[in-house]
Scaffold this active site. Structure first.
Site, mmCIF file in Angstrom:
data_model
loop_
_atom_site.group_PDB
_atom_site.id
_atom_site.type_symbol
_atom_site.label_atom_id
_atom_site.label_comp_id
_atom_site.label_asym_id
_atom_site.label_seq_id
_atom_site.Cartn_x
_atom_site.Cartn_y
_atom_site.Cartn_z
ATOM 1 N N LYS A 90 73.171 61.788 8.505
ATOM 2 C CA LYS A 90 72.358 60.568 8.598
ATOM 3 C C LYS A 90 71.246 60.635 7.551
ATOM 4 O O LYS A 90 70.715 61.721 7.266
ATOM 5 C CB LYS A 90 71.771 60.503 10.010
ATOM 6 C CG LYS A 90 71.032 59.222 10.363
ATOM 7 C CD LYS A 90 70.573 59.283 11.826
ATOM 8 C CE LYS A 90 69.837 58.026 12.266
ATOM 9 N NZ LYS A 90 69.407 58.101 13.686
ATOM 10 N N SER A 104 70.642 54.116 16.149
ATOM 11 C CA SER A 104 70.374 54.039 14.732
ATOM 12 C C SER A 104 71.359 54.831 13.871
ATOM 13 O O SER A 104 71.470 54.570 12.686
ATOM 14 C CB SER A 104 68.960 54.521 14.459
ATOM 15 O OG SER A 104 68.795 55.862 14.851
ATOM 16 N N SER A 162 70.224 56.895 20.009
ATOM 17 C CA SER A 162 70.712 56.630 18.650
ATOM 18 C C SER A 162 71.915 57.444 18.207
ATOM 19 O O SER A 162 72.503 57.151 17.167
ATOM 20 C CB SER A 162 69.575 56.829 17.640
ATOM 21 O OG SER A 162 68.715 55.708 17.646
#
Lengths: 470, 470
Positions: free
Chosen positions: A85, A160, A184
């Site tokens: 990420k 996210s 997330s």
């Protein structure tokens, strides 16, 4: 070599791939090339990667190939392509955190997780798209495009860690590492039909992660199956307290008796009918596997969770202020994130202190429930993936609520308590959208939690379903 | 028995009194009667006690006398009359916390400290006056009258443990136990010419104490000399971490080498000339006693301390809100306390989180300084006792500041850090007002801190000076 199709290579499990690499039936270069081909083809449409490390990944794969030829294979992640990420610092590689503010930020050093993965010999394919500053649960991003659900590209991936979930679901690498402050990792995992694990608070280092709310930020793996998630966790986890069992891929299959809690309150209020049915079917499956299912009561949980949320938003606003981002660069945020930061600035210290007390109530409720059972079974999300741009839902009851509030409802408690929680695929809706179940376990209880998840996974077909890409 | 005057009895040290009791040269009844006589004579003028337990104290004294006759004497506090600040819960005895709101509150149980003192055989004379809810440093009280400085009754006693300090200074009991959230033991001790000890955070239980700000509330003794303070501490202290030395009255005299830090910044900015001189003379005395004096630097401390104060006011406002006192009973507070509570409600969560960081800076500054020295020497107050009703001071520099800010300036850092700190008498101003020096020591370092204070005390006359009452 060369006898496997791109798609076969892309959807191997890490264990399978490691075996083939060891026996030199495939090469890390083939694995990387298969992943890169898929990234090239579909990432621009689905907005999966913000940075692709084509050249670096190929060079690393060639080096790994030479090492394997010499017999130097250093564990199950050696030569395995993965992604990270984009809020993990990567030395000399741009790290945007999905934001305009950090669009040109190139970290001077690696995050602890980037370093651990590199030491384990994993090959970094690139940095994945995410909700801006990890401050949102849909994966919609006004700066880099919204990551799209591979099962229905007009729908959100969840966030996210949206890019990470899509990458893993579509065979753009074997796994990814994301962050989870309110759900997330688990939400995009559930909405994209993969496994997402949020470990116990503090187990995986957040050093070098762009913070959202430090008291609630967790780092964990997204993977296509429970064993792969375990292998990733083994590589990035820090120390366990003495006496606690570290999860080990090979140990998960040991036959154990489980007791699962079925929460009468909170977790089955206002849940989509198909999702509720899928979780009930999953509970039956657990019973067939020998697990006892016991009702657990968690009264007033909704209220305490709501109040405790003040902690998260205030910490986020404090971070952005202390970095000089907000309010001075207000105009560079997306509307939603700017709105959250404004809200956080309005929280009073007195409300913050009241929120600490509410958080303790949440902790007490879970501690009481987990005295009777090994894990609590819930939906990961009460709704399937909404359409991109959709902000309100009314389907679940009389009152209209926000997509954000609904998506966070099942996952946030495990952030407030720091308890480990995993999302595992458990079905598809009639529209073909993935459904995830969540197991919330005891502190430092990842070994047991993963063993339960694996027992379920081995008895069900859902983790072998992959989205068909056009 | 009967050969000692009231004043002789009232100003004995606890050790002397314990010796006389053991040898049956005096009786607990005489000690209690002497103290009660002084309370009766001067407490109404100086506003020292809120509740006097005349009957209960006499009954206890008679029982103690019988026990002593049977040879049952259970330690140095047995049969010794003392007082308690009125924010310690005492079972079946009204506990007002100096407030109108709790004017009729009768606790259902004892605070831990009340229980410990009772177990040690101390005799409770009564509950002492204090700044309302301990939320002030002057001891002025609109509901019960302001406790007056026995050295100059038109001046403040200091607070919030004002009644305790006046009681001890005037022989209304041998010692008292107070609370200190920003200086509330040390300031009245300094202004009234006695010893006040704020131990390490967490050493003495706050269970059953009406809170001001739980993260900063400390419980500790006020006494007429260091040894007495140590005897009180022995009775009320909880557990020390392994490896740390518990302070023991008898062990304090062991010859040790000390290094004292002389802070170049912060603690000698804007200090009254006579007070600065007195501290310099005290430093010389420490050198004569063999202590090394080293300059220590604590830059930016003032700023960090100021910011960290947000923590204290927010916690106080949260407590009063959570109890339903504020804002619903706003009109029942004194103007100053109401003002502080309003301020606390205006603190934002973001400022609160910034204050946590400032507090860490204060902790780091002290940790760095205390690597080089055993304790830091400062004035306890930068000004002598102001007049009652005076709210501004301009004497110390160009800018006018509040009495409150000046009085808290030297003491608050030890609350923010939780480090132990003691105030010891070290002189009188030309107007005859007491001056106190403060030693701030290492965490859990009470034994060493008290030994330093005792060495100084034994070499100086100040603890033997008592105010002349009219």
């Amino acid at each position: 070599m060369g006898s496997h199709s791109e798609s076969e290579l892309a959807f191997l499990s890490i264990r399978q791939a490691a075996g083939l690499l060891r026996r030199r039936e495939i090469s890390p270069v083939e694995l990387v090339d298969a992943a890169l081909a898929r990234i090239e083809r579909w990432s621009p449409k689905l907005h999966v990667f913000l940075t692709v490390l084509t050249k670096q990944a190929r060079t690393q794969a060639q080096r790994a190939e030479r090492e394997i030829r010499r017999g130097n294979i250093k564990g199950p992640l050696y030569g395995i392509p993965i992604s990270l990420k984009d809020n993990f610092w990567t030395q000399a590689i741009r790290t945007t955190a999905g934001s305009k503010i950090l669009a040109d930020f190139v970290p001077p050093s690696d995050s602890d997780v980037a370093q651990s993965l590199s030491q384990a010999g994993a090959i970094l394919l690139g940095k994945t798209n995410m909700h801006e500053f990890a401050y949102g649960i849909t994966g919609e991003n006004p700066h880099y495009g919204s990551s799209r659900n591979p099962w229905a590209p007009d729908r959100i991936s969840g966030g996210s860690s949206g890019g990470s979930a899509v990458a893993v679901a579509t065979g753009m690498g074997f796994a990814s590492v994301g962050t989870d402050t309110g759900g997330s990792i688990r939400i995009p995992a559930a909405l994209c039909g993969i496994v997402g694990l949020k470990p116990t608070f503090g187990l995986v280092s957040v050093e070098g992660v762009v913070p959202l709310s430090r008291s609630f930020d967790h780092v964990g793996p997204l993977a296509r199956n429970v064993t792969d998630a375990c292998i990733l966790l083994e590589a990035i986890a820090g120390k366990y307290p003495r006496g606690e069992t570290r999860p080990r891929d090979r140990a998960l299959r040991k036959k154990q008796k489980f007791r699962l809690g079925w929460p009468r309150d909170f977790f089955f209020e206002r849940v989509d009918g198909e999702i509720e049915s899928a979780i009930k079917v999953a509970a039956k499956k657990f019973e067939e596997l020998g697990a006892g299912i016991e009702p657990v009561s968690m009264p007033q949980l909704a209220d305490s969770v709501d109040r405790a949320t003040h902690l998260v938003v205030a910490e986020a606003s404090y971070y952005h202020q202390s970095q000089g981002y907000y309010p001075s660069r207000s105009q560079d945020y997306g509307d939603d994130v700017r709105g959250h930061l404004e809200w956080g600035h309005k929280v009073s210290a007195v409300d913050y202190l009241a929120a600490i007390e509410s958080r303790q109530k949440v902790e007490q409720a879970f501690a009481a429930a987990l005295k009777k059972v090994d894990a609590i079974l819930t939906p990961t999300s009460p709704i399937p993936a909404p359409r991109i741009g959709e902000s309100q839902v009314r389907t679940l009851g009389e009152r209209e609520t926000t997509v954000r509030a609904e998506l966070l409802r099942m996952t946030r408690p495990a952030n407030l308590t720091g308890l480990p929680a995993i999302s595992v695929p458990c079905g598809l809706t009639s529209e073909g959208l993935p459904i995830g179940l969540q197991l919330i376990g005891e502190r430092w209880g990842e070994a047991r939690l993963l063993a339960m998840a694996l027992a379920y996974e081995e008895a069900t077909p859902w983790h072998r379903r992959h989205p068909q890409l056009g």
